[in-house]
Design a protein around this motif. Structure first.
Motif, PDB file in Angstrom:
ATOM      1  N   SER A 364     -62.159  24.002  28.664  1.00 37.30           N
ATOM      2  CA  SER A 364     -62.093  25.417  28.259  1.00 37.30           C
ATOM      3  C   SER A 364     -61.154  26.250  29.133  1.00 37.30           C
ATOM      4  O   SER A 364     -61.321  27.464  29.227  1.00 37.30           O
ATOM      5  CB  SER A 364     -63.493  26.051  28.272  1.00 37.30           C
ATOM      6  N   THR A 399     -53.492  24.198  20.438  1.00 32.99           N
ATOM      7  CA  THR A 399     -54.610  23.273  20.277  1.00 32.99           C
ATOM      8  C   THR A 399     -55.093  23.301  18.832  1.00 32.99           C
ATOM      9  O   THR A 399     -54.886  24.275  18.112  1.00 32.99           O
ATOM     10  CB  THR A 399     -55.772  23.638  21.214  1.00 32.99           C
ATOM     11  N   HIS A 402     -61.099  25.087  18.879  1.00 34.60           N
ATOM     12  CA  HIS A 402     -61.411  26.292  19.633  1.00 34.60           C
ATOM     13  C   HIS A 402     -62.895  26.303  19.952  1.00 34.60           C
ATOM     14  O   HIS A 402     -63.724  26.055  19.075  1.00 34.60           O
ATOM     15  CB  HIS A 402     -61.061  27.554  18.828  1.00 34.60           C
ATOM     16  N   HIS A 588     -59.073  23.709  25.130  1.00 35.68           N
ATOM     17  CA  HIS A 588     -59.187  24.783  24.131  1.00 35.68           C
ATOM     18  C   HIS A 588     -59.619  26.056  24.839  1.00 35.68           C
ATOM     19  O   HIS A 588     -60.029  26.031  26.005  1.00 35.68           O
ATOM     20  CB  HIS A 588     -60.196  24.423  23.031  1.00 35.68           C
ATOM     21  N   GLN A 589     -59.554  27.164  24.148  1.00 35.35           N
ATOM     22  CA  GLN A 589     -60.101  28.404  24.677  1.00 35.35           C
ATOM     23  C   GLN A 589     -61.624  28.363  24.615  1.00 35.35           C
ATOM     24  O   GLN A 589     -62.202  27.624  23.824  1.00 35.35           O
ATOM     25  CB  GLN A 589     -59.578  29.604  23.892  1.00 35.35           C
ATOM     26  N   SER A 591     -65.455  29.644  23.724  1.00 37.54           N
ATOM     27  CA  SER A 591     -65.998  30.234  22.503  1.00 37.54           C
ATOM     28  C   SER A 591     -66.020  31.752  22.559  1.00 37.54           C
ATOM     29  O   SER A 591     -65.883  32.419  21.535  1.00 37.54           O
ATOM     30  CB  SER A 591     -67.417  29.704  22.254  1.00 37.54           C
ATOM     31  N   SER A 594     -63.320  34.102  20.786  1.00 37.92           N
ATOM     32  CA  SER A 594     -63.350  34.445  19.363  1.00 37.92           C
ATOM     33  C   SER A 594     -63.907  35.844  19.157  1.00 37.92           C
ATOM     34  O   SER A 594     -63.348  36.662  18.420  1.00 37.92           O
ATOM     35  CB  SER A 594     -64.177  33.416  18.585  1.00 37.92           C
ATOM     36  N   GLN A 610     -55.938  33.958  14.165  1.00 37.62           N
ATOM     37  CA  GLN A 610     -56.380  32.649  14.609  1.00 37.62           C
ATOM     38  C   GLN A 610     -55.414  32.031  15.611  1.00 37.62           C
ATOM     39  O   GLN A 610     -55.829  31.344  16.543  1.00 37.62           O
ATOM     40  CB  GLN A 610     -56.543  31.712  13.401  1.00 37.62           C
ATOM     41  N   ILE A 613     -56.139  32.451  19.401  1.00 38.16           N
ATOM     42  CA  ILE A 613     -57.230  31.767  20.094  1.00 38.16           C
ATOM     43  C   ILE A 613     -57.105  30.243  20.059  1.00 38.16           C
ATOM     44  O   ILE A 613     -57.875  29.549  20.714  1.00 38.16           O
ATOM     45  CB  ILE A 613     -58.607  32.193  19.541  1.00 38.16           C
ATOM     46  N   TYR A 614     -56.138  29.728  19.305  1.00 37.37           N
ATOM     47  CA  TYR A 614     -55.915  28.286  19.283  1.00 37.37           C
ATOM     48  C   TYR A 614     -54.748  27.929  20.203  1.00 37.37           C
ATOM     49  O   TYR A 614     -53.783  27.286  19.794  1.00 37.37           O
ATOM     50  CB  TYR A 614     -55.667  27.795  17.854  1.00 37.37           C
ATOM     51  N   SER A 616     -54.057  27.141  24.658  1.00 40.97           N
ATOM     52  CA  SER A 616     -54.519  27.118  26.042  1.00 40.97           C
ATOM     53  C   SER A 616     -53.281  27.093  26.935  1.00 40.97           C
ATOM     54  O   SER A 616     -52.229  27.581  26.533  1.00 40.97           O
ATOM     55  CB  SER A 616     -55.434  25.907  26.289  1.00 40.97           C
TER      56      SER A 616
END
Length: 713
Positions: A364, A399, A402, A588-589, A591, A594, A610, A613-614, A616
């Protein structure tokens, strides 16, 4: 965490549970005194309702029932469960009345009762599933809810016949529907995601990492449990009556099993021939499956995703065509980047040095300063990673997942195959045998490298023990190898995994490939999970939700710790008297990003929303001067599937034709993931969008089908 109901409220359902137990015991004693046998159902059915009373009672006692579920709701729920549970105690009397009726009348009444009970139970079960999690249920089209009911009814009827026309096996349906609804509620709360078919294959992994979250029961969940109880009561009333003799019993059982087989056949045929998307018009949002679940309902959407699981053959695909496309891109690499003087210098140096390659996939890890409001509030981002002056390359990593789905990021990195062309919602680690798939550890092992994997968690998570062996890793250090090591937030510290890497380096002075999957930053991000003296307090303008701010700052504290440990590890590697290449990236970022994204950018274009947030962060660094590379920290965006090939290109390692194609394609498509791709013109495109790079996307899809799908079908 939302405000909890007073623990004293737990007395309401728990007292009702005790009363039901007393009534059940009294009924059993009375039956024995009257000379009647106490049948299993006389105990089992009330016990189910006692369990339904115990669940909210225990949760409330633990402080895990939301305050919105007040005492009035609890009292009504408890009274209903007590009444339904007590009602099951008199079901035998109803059966006896039917047994005393004449055969034609009794058969007609039983048939009508069973049809009504099965139908009502199916409606209630489908509703219980949606009620537990779907706050957009009122927007759900009646058509799709009817599809849900039809599927539930078919499964219920199947189990009704398998259970020899009793309600025993059929009762599994409302329990399963309610459990799925509750599970979807928590998955949505923690990861802003939907439960996908492949998630069911990873249930062991989910259970193993679930301890970091707080499971609060909501009023909607309690109401869902009520619907489950009502459905179970209806099914408890189903009983075929006593057979006249053993021969009729056997004949009836055979007929029931035959009917169950017929229903199962119809279900299988419908699944294989009726497409949720093509035939029933369900629009499956592959960018955000949970949006489909909200508007199409859990069951139709789940089936649509399941029907999409097989890797589709690209339109117009042929093996020869894919080989031609691969050859063209590989030739383009050989004539371009592969023929440059810089690459030649790096190749000569690699053949002489054979540097150890360390890849760290940090749980993360991402630079959330991409959220402008957070940066404007003073958050500096991942300072140490961003300020490293002598990186070979770094930047944003696109990525395909997410908030979860870690295994897909490592799959992309280790194989070079993108989830974009495997399919959103698929987890190759769970679905395929990867023994015949090209992988980075197997490739480097062929060059004389020892190969090691590290992850301070259970080896069975994401099927890693099996997958790593299939990929060619020689050893795998798991949680058992980290006993007594320091913890931070959700797991062993990043530093403890770096110490394990140092041990491996000290044990073998030959070239190694070490792949480290860290754990400390795993969700959830509830208050109290990081040291108070380290907790950050950033408050971006536009975020008023105190719970969101609390979780955000817990995460940012974790990111600072990871950034600090990374800087320390790099200094350790600088001091080594051996060549080492470090590849560091976030899977990934978190949670929480979001909810942050939704709060800061409401009403934004879905694709742009989107895309943010997709992504890193990644870093490629070496403790020696890589020939042909200025080591001036070039910043480039790249996809997780293209990262390993790019690293091998930078350090002069041999490339397969497939890796050459990946590197060559970056001239037109620098970064690609399941969310889309960035063109050389700087524009972000949806994966299937028409545009100047569509032909190359089609070529990459065909090449990957040849490289991956053809080997795992």
């Amino acid at each position: 965490m939302s405000e909890a109901a007073p623990a004293a409220y737990a007395a309401i359902p728990l007292i009702s549970c005790i009363l039901l137990a007393v009534l059940t015991a009294y009924a059993a004693v009375a039956a024995r005194r009257a000379g009647r046998r106490v049948r299993p159902g006389q105990i089992a059915w009330p016990a189910v309702f006692a369990a339904l009373l115990a669940v909210p009672g225990i949760w409330c006692a633990l402080g895990l029932l939301e305050a919105a579920c007040g005492w009035v709701t609890l009292l009504a729920y408890s009274a209903a469960m007590l009444a339904l549970g007590a009602g099951t105690l008199v079901r035998r009397r109803l059966f006896a009345l039917l047994d005393r009726m004449g055969a034609p009348s009794a058969h007609a009444v039983r048939a009508a009762r069973d049809v009504a009970a099965l139908a009502l139970s199916s409606v209630l079960s489908a509703y219980a599933l949606e009620l537990a999690w779907n706050d957009a249920f009122t927007e759900l089209r009646l058509y799709y809810f009817a599809v849900s009911v039809a599927v539930v009814a078919a499964v219920t009827v199947l189990l009704y016949f398998l259970g020899l026309r009793t309600g025993v096996l059929a009762s599994l349906v409302p329990v399963a529907c309610t459990a799925l609804g509750i599970a979807q509620h928590f998955v949505l709360s923690f990861k802003a995601a939907a439960i996908l078919p492949s998630d069911l294959l990873a249930v062991g992994t989910a259970a193993a990492v679930s301890a970091g979250y707080t499971y609060v029961l909501t009023e909607r969940i309690v109401l869902s449990l009520f619907l489950c109880g009502l459905s179970l009561f209806l099914l408890s009333l189903i009983w075929p009556g006593r057979p006249a003799d053993a021969r009729r019993l056997a004949a009836g059982a055979l007929a029931d099993l035959a009917l169950a087989g017929a229903v199962a056949g119809c279900l299988a045929a419908a699944y294989g021939s009726v497409g949720m998307e093509e035939d029933l018009g369900l629009v499956y949002d592959r960018w955000m499956p949970v949006a489909t679940y909200r508007t199409g309902g859990f069951i139709p959407s789940f089936i649509a995703v399941a029907q999409d699981l097989p890797i589709p053959v690209p339109e117009g695909y042929s093996d020869d065509g894919a080989r031609d496309a691969l050859a063209r891109l590989a030739a383009a690499y050989d004539a371009g980047a592969g023929a440059s003087p810089e690459r030649a210098e790096a190749v000569a140096q690699f053949e002489e040095l054979k540097p150890t390659v360390i890849a760290v996939m940090d749980e993360s890890f991402a630079d959330l300063s991409v959220f402008e409001a957070l940066a404007e509030a003073g958050y500096p981002g991942t300072v140490r990673l961003n300020s490293l002056p002598d990186a070979l390359q770094r930047g944003a990593l696109l990525t395909s997942v997410h908030g979860g789905g870690t295994a897909n990021s490592e799959f992309e990195f280790l194989t070079g195959d993108s989830i974009a062309f495997v399919g959103t919602g698929k987890y190759p680690y769970q679905l395929y045998d990867l023994s015949d798939v090209d992988s980075l550890p197997r490739q480097l092992a062929g060059l004389g490298y020892a190969t090691h994997a590290i992850h301070p968690q259970l080896g069975g998570n994401w099927n890693r023990e099996t997958v790593y062996r299939e990929m060619g890793f020689e050893t795998f250090s798991t949680i058992e190898d980290f006993e007594g090591e320091p913890f931070f937030h959700a797991g062993n510290t990043d530093r403890s995994t770096y110490d394990r890497i140092s041990d491996l380096l000290s044990e073998d002075d030959g070239p190694q490939f070490i792949f480290d999957v860290t754990m400390q930053n795993h969700g959830g991000y509830d208050a109290g999970t990081v040291p108070e003296d380290q907790l950050s307090s950033w408050a971006p303008a536009g975020v008023a939700d105190e719970n969101l701010l609390a979780q955000l700052n817990v995460y940012l504290t974790c990111a600072v710790a990871s950034d600090r440990d990374l800087a320390s590890f790099i200094e350790d590697l600088r001091a080594l008297d051996r060549p080492v290449v470090l590849v560091f990236f976030g899977d990934h970022q978190p949670s929480v990003s979001s909810a942050l994204n939704d709060a800061l950018y409401p009403g934004e274009d879905p694709q742009a929303h989107q895309w943010r947030i997709y992504r890193s962060s990644y870093l490629v660094w070496a403790n020696y001067d890589v020939a042909g590379n200025p080591q001036a920290s070039a910043t480039e965006e790249i996809g997780a599937a293209g990262l390993a090939a790019q690293v091998l290109h930078l350090i002069g390692a041999p490339l397969t034709d497939y890796q050459k194609a990946l590197v060559a394609s970056r001239a037109e498509i620098p970064a690609l993931s399941a969310m889309g791709y960035r063109g050389a013109d700087g524009v972000a495109y949806a994966l299937d969008a028409e545009g100047p790079y569509r032909s190359l996307v089609d070529d990459l899809r065909a090449i990957q089908y040849l490289h991956f799908a053809r080997r795992v079908r």
